[in-house]
Structures are given as C-alpha cells and as structure tokens.
Motif scaffolding. Structure first.
Motif, mmCIF file in Angstrom:
data_model
loop_
_atom_site.group_PDB
_atom_site.id
_atom_site.type_symbol
_atom_site.label_atom_id
_atom_site.label_comp_id
_atom_site.label_asym_id
_atom_site.label_seq_id
_atom_site.Cartn_x
_atom_site.Cartn_y
_atom_site.Cartn_z
ATOM 1 N N ASN A 41 0.840 -1.208 0.000
ATOM 2 C CA ASN A 41 0.000 0.000 0.000
ATOM 3 C C ASN A 41 0.866 1.244 0.000
ATOM 4 O O ASN A 41 2.004 1.238 0.467
ATOM 5 N N CYS A 42 0.314 2.324 -0.486
ATOM 6 C CA CYS A 42 0.936 3.638 -0.344
ATOM 7 C C CYS A 42 0.558 4.171 1.040
ATOM 8 O O CYS A 42 -0.598 4.537 1.274
ATOM 9 N N LEU A 43 1.496 4.167 1.971
ATOM 10 C CA LEU A 43 1.208 4.635 3.323
ATOM 11 C C LEU A 43 0.942 6.138 3.335
ATOM 12 O O LEU A 43 1.246 6.844 2.368
ATOM 13 N N ASP A 44 0.412 6.612 4.445
ATOM 14 C CA ASP A 44 0.008 8.007 4.547
ATOM 15 C C ASP A 44 1.116 8.925 5.046
ATOM 16 O O ASP A 44 0.886 10.121 5.230
ATOM 17 N N PHE A 45 2.307 8.388 5.292
ATOM 18 C CA PHE A 45 3.380 9.241 5.802
ATOM 19 C C PHE A 45 4.715 8.927 5.122
ATOM 20 O O PHE A 45 4.960 7.810 4.668
ATOM 21 N N ALA A 46 5.541 9.953 5.056
ATOM 22 C CA ALA A 46 6.936 9.830 4.630
ATOM 23 C C ALA A 46 7.790 10.381 5.769
ATOM 24 O O ALA A 46 7.350 11.258 6.517
ATOM 25 N N SER A 78 2.943 5.720 -5.528
ATOM 26 C CA SER A 78 1.632 5.287 -5.974
ATOM 27 C C SER A 78 1.504 3.767 -5.848
ATOM 28 O O SER A 78 2.178 3.009 -6.544
ATOM 29 N N GLY A 79 0.668 3.320 -4.898
ATOM 30 C CA GLY A 79 0.379 1.902 -4.762
ATOM 31 C C GLY A 79 1.400 1.089 -4.000
ATOM 32 O O GLY A 79 1.231 -0.122 -3.845
ATOM 33 N N VAL A 80 2.465 1.699 -3.496
ATOM 34 C CA VAL A 80 3.511 0.949 -2.805
ATOM 35 C C VAL A 80 4.262 1.899 -1.876
ATOM 36 O O VAL A 80 4.223 3.114 -2.052
ATOM 37 N N THR A 81 4.937 1.334 -0.868
ATOM 38 C CA THR A 81 5.789 2.141 0.014
ATOM 39 C C THR A 81 7.109 1.420 0.222
ATOM 40 O O THR A 81 7.136 0.211 0.477
ATOM 41 N N ASN A 126 2.170 -10.662 6.340
ATOM 42 C CA ASN A 126 1.444 -9.485 6.822
ATOM 43 C C ASN A 126 2.454 -8.373 7.155
ATOM 44 O O ASN A 126 3.475 -8.614 7.798
ATOM 45 N N GLY A 127 2.148 -7.153 6.733
ATOM 46 C CA GLY A 127 3.085 -6.051 6.897
ATOM 47 C C GLY A 127 2.818 -5.143 8.078
ATOM 48 O O GLY A 127 3.449 -4.079 8.202
ATOM 49 N N ILE A 128 1.906 -5.537 8.982
ATOM 50 C CA ILE A 128 1.526 -4.649 10.077
ATOM 51 C C ILE A 128 2.696 -4.375 11.024
ATOM 52 O O ILE A 128 2.872 -3.259 11.511
ATOM 53 N N LEU A 182 -2.454 -5.253 4.072
ATOM 54 C CA LEU A 182 -1.086 -4.765 3.938
ATOM 55 C C LEU A 182 -0.128 -5.954 3.900
ATOM 56 O O LEU A 182 -0.033 -6.714 4.858
ATOM 57 N N GLU A 183 0.568 -6.111 2.796
ATOM 58 C CA GLU A 183 1.483 -7.229 2.619
ATOM 59 C C GLU A 183 2.900 -6.740 2.332
ATOM 60 O O GLU A 183 3.098 -5.673 1.733
#
Length: 381
Positions: free
Chosen positions: A243-248, A272-275, A306-308, A368-369
C-alpha cells in the motif's frame, strides 16, 4: 559575604520564576536563531570536493514520495514546524514542494549525484536505494551538527544570563558593585542550581558523542560521491509494502549502549500503490541493527507476509523518535480529537525508548502485505 548573599538570593521565591523565564528565553532564542540559519544561512555543498553554496535539497523525493501524500487540491502536507514560542508544533499547510528541504548540496551536485534516483519510476534498484541512503545520511549529519550548535548556544546564553541576573540581585542586596563583594572573583560564574547545569552539560556531551559516531560512515559516503566504484560502507535493510502509506519520513537514532553510540538511519518513501521502507547503518554495526529489527519482528519478513509489524515499527519511529515526518492531510483529518492531541504532544518528545511497543495512533491498513525484503552490503554498483 558572598555565600550569605547567595543564600538570601536563593531563598527569594521570585528567583525560581525569573530563572525559569531566563532558561525558556535562552532555549527558544537559540532555536529561533538556529531555524533562521537552517533556512537562510550560508551553507557549503556537502560534496567533499566542492565549496560552492548549498541550495535547498530535498531529503525525500519531491515528485514520487511527497507528491504521493500531498492533498491533491491544495498540494500541502502535514508536518512538524518550529514555533519559537512553544517549540515544534504540527503545521497543516506546508507545500510538498518545500517539504523535507535541507541545505545539503550545490545545484550542480544536487542534480548530478542523485539523477539516477530522481529518474526512477518503479521499485528502486540497488544504486537508487544507496543514493537515497546517502542523501538521508547527509541530512541527518547536518541536522545533528546544527542541533548541537543550537544547544551549545542556548546553554552558553543560559549561563551568561544566570550570572548577570544573580549578579544584579547580589548588588541590590549588598548595595555594592558585584566586583567589590567579598568572596567574589572576576572569573567566577554565578549559577542557579549547578546540578541542573551539570545535567545539561552531560546531555550535550552525549549529543556530541552521538554526532562523532557519524564519522565512521561519513568518509565512505564522501568517497562514493567522488567515485561510484567505491560503495559506501553500509548495511542496508530494505522492504516494500503493498500500500501507499500516509506518511513519509527520515531520521536517525542511537541503538548502541550508553557512551558507545551506534547510529541507525531510516526513511519511508510512499509512492503510488507501494511504500519503500529502509533502515541502515555502518557495515560494522550490522549485528546491532539486526538485533533491533529482530526484536521488532521485521527482519525476516517475506513477500506475502502481513506487513503490520513493519508499519507499526516505522509508525513508532515517526511518533516517538524523529520530527522529520510528513503526513497526508486526509489522514490527519481522520484522526479523532484525542489522536491529534497525542500527535501534537509527542512532536516535542524524542527520547522515548525504541524498544517495546511504540505509540499506536493510526488504523492498521487493510490487506497490507510485504512485497520485498532485501539486504545490501558493500559491493560494486
């Protein structure tokens, strides 16, 4: 005579408020001056063979990462911003084009050194990853130098202001010029609660020791800037999430023992679409960083896992450690009032332990993977 007068000064309840105000003014004045120098000062390019003036370089990619989380209409991100009255606060209207800027490189080297990174559109290859690590390292090193200078300037002013304020009180009590009071010497510095000043000196010494630990990596980064055939002495752990996370963000932390610092550096680059998420250190410190990542249960993650855990680790770095982060405005708006207050409160606290569970603030992204987990050690690029 001097000691008796000092006892009377310290027994006056008003001295405590005056000293607290002096300390606050010294700190925020030093921080304000430091902020102005960071933005407007004359800085030299960090390329080892260049003395040209540095421009505003982006630590994190403007086009791919910061633009990905900016509001699509206003083009702004949420980020800590320094306020001389209160310290860092959360600002909600920073243009992504001005985010993550530091006075790192001249125009020529900012363009030439990182051209390959800036032109990457898909998953970063090893060279692009190393270049981003080098840029992150340079920003963190310069920021630490700058922070140490600001702390020293604030401490020096605090000592001076204390001396002058106590001296005025002594003169008022005695009716004599300070220089003629029995027991006073011209070389003496009058101090309020010397144990507090000793604590500040100890913290400054630890800060200097941490900064000096960067030198081990600095030489090979400079060599790499001059010759791509000489890779920097880094151990790099790099992951990608689906996923594209909400923070950098980017930052550095000490993962060593007291008196024996080991710097860890890290960054998060949403696209876009990845982090893409990276933690790195000097190659000699690989085992130390590995221990941290294993404790966080992220070292051995495989594609499809799982990427959590990875999300929570870098969330912890954002909230509890670094203040160089940038948040999607819609994610800020989606927080509850109490959630926003937590983030506002934490923005001036950077000494929470890296071990154990960090502050959990954002909801877990769905599905989230992990899509990549790569280790890099020095080799030709």
């Amino acid at each position: 005579m001097l000691q008796k007068l000092l006892s009377r000064v310290c027994d006056d309840p008003s001295i405590h408020l005056e000293m607290a105000n002096l300390h606050r003014r010294a700190y925020f004045d030093a921080q304000n001056r430091a902020g102005d120098k960071w933005r407007n000062g004359h800085w030299t390019c960090m390329h080892p063979e260049c003395n040209d003036r540095a421009i505003g370089s982006h630590t994190l990619q403007k086009k791919n990462s910061l633009e990905a989380i900016a509001d699509p209409t206003s083009r702004v991100v949420v980020s800590p911003r320094f306020d001389p009255a209160v310290g860092d606060r959360v600002g909600t209207n920073l243009s992504y084009e001005n985010a993550s800027v530091f006075p790192g490189f001249c125009e020529k080297h900012d363009r030439e050194l990182f051209l390959h990174l800036e032109e990457m559109t898909g998953a970063p290859d090893p060279l692009a990853t190393v270049l981003q690590c080098c840029r992150t390292f340079c920003r963190e090193r310069l920021a630490q130098v700058h922070a140490f200078e600001a702390s020293k300037n604030g401490y020096d002013r605090m000592v001076r202001d204390q001396h002058e304020a106590i001296g005025r009180r002594l003169e008022a009590l005695s009716g004599l010029p300070l220089s003629t009071i029995s027991g006073y010497t011209e070389t003496e510095r009058l101090q309020y609660r010397p144990d507090n000043l000793e604590r500040i000196r100890h913290l400054a010494s630890a800060q200097a020791t941490f900064l000096n630990s960067f030198d081990k990596l600095a030489g090979s980064v400079g060599d790499f800037f001059c010759d791509r055939a000489r890779p920097p002495h880094m151990f790099i752990k790099s992951w990608a999430l689906s996923n594209c996370l909400d923070f950098a963000l980017s930052g550095s932390d000490d993962i060593g023992l007291p008196g024996a610092p080991v710097p860890m550096f890290y960054f998060v680059m949403p696209r876009s679409g990845v982090t893409h998420l990276v933690a790195f250190c000097h190659i000699e410190d690989e085992a130390v960083l590995t221990n941290v990542l294993e404790e966080k249960e992220v070292y051995g993650l495989r594609p499809g896992d799982n990427g959590i855990a990875l999300f929570r680790f870098f969330e912890q770095l954002m909230i509890d450690r670094t203040n160089h982060w940038f948040l999607r405005p819609s994610a800020w708006a989606a927080l509850s009032d109490s959630g926003r207050q937590i983030l506002v409160s934490e923005v001036n606290i950077h000494d929470r332990s890296l071990y154990g569970a960090g502050t959990k603030l954002f909801p877990s992204p769905e599905k989230l993977e992990v899509t990549r987990n790569v280790s890099w050690r020095p080799r030709p690029l």
